[in-house]
Write an enzyme that holds these catalytic residues in place. Sequence first.
Site, PDB file in Angstrom:
ATOM      1  N   ASP A  10      -5.724   0.390   5.516  1.00  0.00           N
ATOM      2  CA  ASP A  10      -6.114   1.454   4.613  1.00  0.00           C
ATOM      3  C   ASP A  10      -7.010   0.785   3.553  1.00  0.00           C
ATOM      4  O   ASP A  10      -6.985  -0.432   3.397  1.00  0.00           O
ATOM      5  CB  ASP A  10      -4.841   2.047   3.982  1.00  0.00           C
ATOM      6  CG  ASP A  10      -5.148   3.029   2.884  1.00  0.00           C
ATOM      7  OD1 ASP A  10      -5.987   3.916   3.115  1.00  0.00           O
ATOM      8  OD2 ASP A  10      -4.565   2.909   1.781  1.00  0.00           O
ATOM      9  N   ASP A  12      -7.971   2.271  -0.090  1.00  0.00           N
ATOM     10  CA  ASP A  12      -7.569   2.470  -1.481  1.00  0.00           C
ATOM     11  C   ASP A  12      -6.133   1.990  -1.701  1.00  0.00           C
ATOM     12  O   ASP A  12      -5.201   2.518  -1.102  1.00  0.00           O
ATOM     13  CB  ASP A  12      -7.659   3.963  -1.859  1.00  0.00           C
ATOM     14  CG  ASP A  12      -9.086   4.489  -1.782  1.00  0.00           C
ATOM     15  OD1 ASP A  12      -9.993   3.801  -2.265  1.00  0.00           O
ATOM     16  OD2 ASP A  12      -9.290   5.592  -1.239  1.00  0.00           O
ATOM     17  N   THR A  18      -8.525   0.815  -6.006  1.00  0.00           N
ATOM     18  CA  THR A  18      -9.158   2.070  -6.400  1.00  0.00           C
ATOM     19  C   THR A  18      -8.122   3.169  -6.618  1.00  0.00           C
ATOM     20  O   THR A  18      -8.446   4.208  -7.190  1.00  0.00           O
ATOM     21  CB  THR A  18     -10.144   2.534  -5.310  1.00  0.00           C
ATOM     22  OG1 THR A  18      -9.557   2.220  -4.058  1.00  0.00           O
ATOM     23  CG2 THR A  18     -11.481   1.853  -5.434  1.00  0.00           C
ATOM     24  N   LYS A  46      -1.441   9.932  -2.563  1.00  0.00           N
ATOM     25  CA  LYS A  46      -1.958   8.733  -1.893  1.00  0.00           C
ATOM     26  C   LYS A  46      -2.141   8.983  -0.400  1.00  0.00           C
ATOM     27  O   LYS A  46      -1.247   9.497   0.267  1.00  0.00           O
ATOM     28  CB  LYS A  46      -1.026   7.540  -2.131  1.00  0.00           C
ATOM     29  CG  LYS A  46      -1.113   7.002  -3.546  1.00  0.00           C
ATOM     30  CD  LYS A  46      -0.317   5.719  -3.694  1.00  0.00           C
ATOM     31  CE  LYS A  46      -0.442   5.176  -5.112  1.00  0.00           C
ATOM     32  NZ  LYS A  46       0.462   4.040  -5.327  1.00  0.00           N
ATOM     33  N   SER A 115      -9.254   4.973   6.605  1.00  0.00           N
ATOM     34  CA  SER A 115      -9.114   5.532   5.262  1.00  0.00           C
ATOM     35  C   SER A 115      -9.403   7.030   5.249  1.00  0.00           C
ATOM     36  O   SER A 115     -10.271   7.505   5.974  1.00  0.00           O
ATOM     37  CB  SER A 115     -10.096   4.823   4.320  1.00  0.00           C
ATOM     38  OG  SER A 115     -10.192   5.507   3.092  1.00  0.00           O
ATOM     39  N   ALA A 116      -8.693   7.747   4.377  1.00  0.00           N
ATOM     40  CA  ALA A 116      -8.949   9.184   4.217  1.00  0.00           C
ATOM     41  C   ALA A 116     -10.177   9.437   3.360  1.00  0.00           C
ATOM     42  O   ALA A 116     -10.683  10.558   3.295  1.00  0.00           O
ATOM     43  CB  ALA A 116      -7.740   9.840   3.561  1.00  0.00           C
ATOM     44  N   LYS A 146      -3.887  11.852   7.404  1.00  0.00           N
ATOM     45  CA  LYS A 146      -2.544  11.264   7.409  1.00  0.00           C
ATOM     46  C   LYS A 146      -1.594  12.278   6.789  1.00  0.00           C
ATOM     47  O   LYS A 146      -1.996  12.955   5.842  1.00  0.00           O
ATOM     48  CB  LYS A 146      -2.550   9.964   6.578  1.00  0.00           C
ATOM     49  CG  LYS A 146      -3.565   8.926   7.071  1.00  0.00           C
ATOM     50  CD  LYS A 146      -3.753   7.822   6.030  1.00  0.00           C
ATOM     51  CE  LYS A 146      -4.898   6.900   6.419  1.00  0.00           C
ATOM     52  NZ  LYS A 146      -5.193   5.854   5.430  1.00  0.00           N
ATOM     53  N   GLU A 170      -0.639  -0.263   4.811  1.00  0.00           N
ATOM     54  CA  GLU A 170      -0.737   0.993   4.060  1.00  0.00           C
ATOM     55  C   GLU A 170       0.044   0.957   2.750  1.00  0.00           C
ATOM     56  O   GLU A 170       1.144   0.425   2.707  1.00  0.00           O
ATOM     57  CB  GLU A 170      -0.122   2.121   4.908  1.00  0.00           C
ATOM     58  CG  GLU A 170      -1.107   3.009   5.598  1.00  0.00           C
ATOM     59  CD  GLU A 170      -1.933   3.885   4.672  1.00  0.00           C
ATOM     60  OE1 GLU A 170      -1.666   3.931   3.457  1.00  0.00           O
ATOM     61  OE2 GLU A 170      -2.857   4.525   5.169  1.00  0.00           O
ATOM     62  N   ASP A 171      -0.508   1.575   1.712  1.00  0.00           N
ATOM     63  CA  ASP A 171       0.244   1.711   0.453  1.00  0.00           C
ATOM     64  C   ASP A 171       0.795   3.125   0.278  1.00  0.00           C
ATOM     65  O   ASP A 171       1.490   3.397  -0.693  1.00  0.00           O
ATOM     66  CB  ASP A 171      -0.645   1.366  -0.756  1.00  0.00           C
ATOM     67  CG  ASP A 171      -1.717   2.410  -1.007  1.00  0.00           C
ATOM     68  OD1 ASP A 171      -2.289   2.920  -0.017  1.00  0.00           O
ATOM     69  OD2 ASP A 171      -1.981   2.717  -2.186  1.00  0.00           O
TER      70      ASP A 171
HETATM   71  C1  BG6 Z   1      -7.334   8.027   0.075  1.00  0.00           C
HETATM   72  C2  BG6 Z   1      -6.683   7.972  -1.281  1.00  0.00           C
HETATM   73  O1  BG6 Z   1      -7.608   6.733   0.496  1.00  0.00           O
HETATM   74  O2  BG6 Z   1      -8.549   8.765   0.023  1.00  0.00           O
HETATM   75  C3  BG6 Z   1      -6.501   9.376  -1.839  1.00  0.00           C
HETATM   76  O3  BG6 Z   1      -5.425   7.339  -1.173  1.00  0.00           O
HETATM   77  C4  BG6 Z   1      -7.831  10.108  -1.829  1.00  0.00           C
HETATM   78  O4  BG6 Z   1      -5.985   9.278  -3.147  1.00  0.00           O
HETATM   79  C5  BG6 Z   1      -8.407  10.107  -0.418  1.00  0.00           C
HETATM   80  O5  BG6 Z   1      -7.661  11.446  -2.264  1.00  0.00           O
HETATM   81  C6  BG6 Z   1      -9.762  10.800  -0.341  1.00  0.00           C
HETATM   82  O6  BG6 Z   1     -10.698  10.059  -1.072  1.00  0.00           O
HETATM   83  P1  BG6 Z   1     -12.161  10.553  -1.453  1.00  0.00           P
HETATM   84  O7  BG6 Z   1     -12.829   9.273  -1.941  1.00  0.00           O
HETATM   85  O8  BG6 Z   1     -12.803  11.088  -0.222  1.00  0.00           O
HETATM   86  O9  BG6 Z   1     -12.023  11.582  -2.519  1.00  0.00           O
HETATM   87 MG    MG Z   2      -4.136   3.914   0.102  1.00  0.00          MG
END
Ligand code: BG6
Ligand code: MG
Length: 219
Positions: A10, A12, A18, A46, A115-116, A146, A170-171
């Site tokens: 992951d 962030d 971040t 998260k 990552s999301a 996720k 993952e956190d």
């Molecule tokens: C994840 C974070 O990695 O990304 C979430 O843990 C965040 O907090 C999500 O909402 C979406 O990120 P972004 O940068 O597309 O707004």
């Molecule tokens: Mg994370």
Amino acid sequence: MSELKACLFDLDGVIVDTAQFHYLAWRELANGLGFDLTVAQNEQLKGVSRVESLEIILKIGAVELDAETKNRLAATKNERYLELCQKMSSEDVLPGVQVFLDSLIQEGIKIGLGSASKNARLILAQIGMTRYFATIVDGNRITKGKPDPQTFLMGAEDLKVKPINCIVFEDAIAGIKAAKAGGMIAVGVGEPAGLKAAGADMVIPGFQDIDATTVKHLF
Ligand code: BG6
Ligand code: MG
């Protein structure tokens, strides 16, 4: 017997801190709407997409808004988030991450990002870490966030490895659940209680004290 072939990370809160900026930007937004967002409530956000995070926050504050206002607020949050991220550099990569990734490369273990975030590529470039990742699955590619396993299954497929040969780092509770739903080993990064309860096979406080050999023992 299964063995370690790939590690999926992951972004962030795992590669770079971040997560604090996401929290700050969302908290400011909540405050602007007249309520607070606690550290504990932030755990629910998260690993969750921008749009879903906003829905959770509005529910916490019992605030109802029309679609246009929601879009505007999500865009404002992202602008603030990126503003907070602007000063980041390679010095902001979390302690031990680079040494750990180097140890994986030395052992011939593949590395991917799951990552999301729709900002994942931008953040990776800013902290000078893009070169480590043989594949990047981000919020622009996935259709199911996720705890659905899609993010990590896509990463494994890109790397041409089976889920059973992957470890996910993952956190987020949602991220640990996604890894387990995908049939992967899940290593939580952070406070053990919630991550263990979500199904983490192991929880580490950070990457300072682990190397490729430590995680190979999880198989
Ligand atoms: C994840 C974070 O990695 O990304 C979430 O843990 C965040 O907090 C999500 O909402 C979406 O990120 P972004 O940068 O597309 O707004
Ligand atoms: Mg994370």
